[in-house]
Design an enzyme around this catalytic site. Sequence first.
Site, PDB file in Angstrom:
ATOM      1  N   ILE A   1      50.473  70.543  57.480  1.00  0.00           N
ATOM      2  CA  ILE A   1      51.430  71.032  58.466  1.00  0.00           C
ATOM      3  C   ILE A   1      52.780  71.314  57.822  1.00  0.00           C
ATOM      4  CG2 ILE A   1      52.720  70.419  60.550  1.00  0.00           C
ATOM      5  CD1 ILE A   1      50.267  68.815  61.448  1.00  0.00           C
ATOM      6  N   GLY A   2      53.231  70.436  56.949  1.00  0.00           N
ATOM      7  CA  GLY A   2      54.530  70.618  56.306  1.00  0.00           C
ATOM      8  C   GLY A   2      54.606  71.892  55.494  1.00  0.00           C
TER       9      GLY A   2
ATOM     10  N   SER B   1      53.038  63.341  67.491  1.00  0.00           N
ATOM     11  CA  SER B   1      51.596  63.512  67.620  1.00  0.00           C
ATOM     12  C   SER B   1      51.162  63.194  69.031  1.00  0.00           C
ATOM     13  CB  SER B   1      50.889  62.566  66.642  1.00  0.00           C
ATOM     14  OG  SER B   1      49.515  62.461  66.921  1.00  0.00           O
TER      15      SER B   1
ATOM     16  N   TYR C   1      49.475  53.851  63.743  1.00  0.00           N
ATOM     17  CA  TYR C   1      49.945  55.230  63.634  1.00  0.00           C
ATOM     18  C   TYR C   1      50.503  55.707  64.973  1.00  0.00           C
ATOM     19  CZ  TYR C   1      49.705  60.335  63.344  1.00  0.00           C
ATOM     20  OH  TYR C   1      50.001  61.680  63.397  1.00  0.00           O
TER      21      TYR C   1
END
Length: 264
Positions: A19-20, A141, A154
């Site tokens: 994604i980055g 997220s 997470y």
Amino acid sequence: MSIDLSGKTALVTGSTQGIGLAIAAGLAAAGARVGVNGRSNRSVARAMEAIRADLPDADLVAVAADVTRDDGVAKALAVLPAVDILINNLGIFGAQPALEIDDAEWRRYFEVNVLTAVRLTRSYLPGMVGAGWGRVQYIASDSAVVIPTEMIHYGVSKTALLAVSRGFAKEAKGTGVTVNSIIAGPTHTGGVEDFVYQLVDKDLEWADAQRQFMKDHRPQSLLERLIEPTEIANMVTYLASPLASATTGAAVRVDGGYVDAILP
């Protein structure tokens, strides 16, 4: 709509892959000068080559620094003392039974996924406020809202990012700086492929493994497929632009309808 980020400088943490990397490419395509960040010179150089393969004239800056550490943040600041756009993308994830996550692992997830973004925001936000314009984003997220049983640590770290984002948006109110978070849904990256195969039959072909994963572990998805990184990057690029000047303090969903709610 035409998105023009010419004259703007951006830093995208953890932007050597997934994604980055897609976000760095998206911002560069819109004309921004983009700091590509990773822990090693080699990974950063490889990412910059990948971006320039499609965008030969991309204005890129190598930011080889481990921004999870104070000395890494100092190194990043030495390369980019000020930015107009800060994308807090860096994060770690992995499946682990809830009762087997020890204190050290909980601390590691909080340190990397939350405090890294806080440190960078603390470093760059004052300059944005002083300039009267800026964009700060946090890549959160769907797991922040729908806590997954296979990686509670997470999910909790991403929930914390939503609060961090809202809090800094209030800190920046009335300054011309917007602060938002992105609720990214299940996304197709190399790391996610590894994660999928932790949960489904390792002998399945990728197309079948993805379908099985979505059916068994992400049945709420209305797309019924993994999101592509460029689809996340499109929203990030828009929110980084002057076109999104009235959007701040928000948790914007790019989740494929995964979160079963009318409101964000």
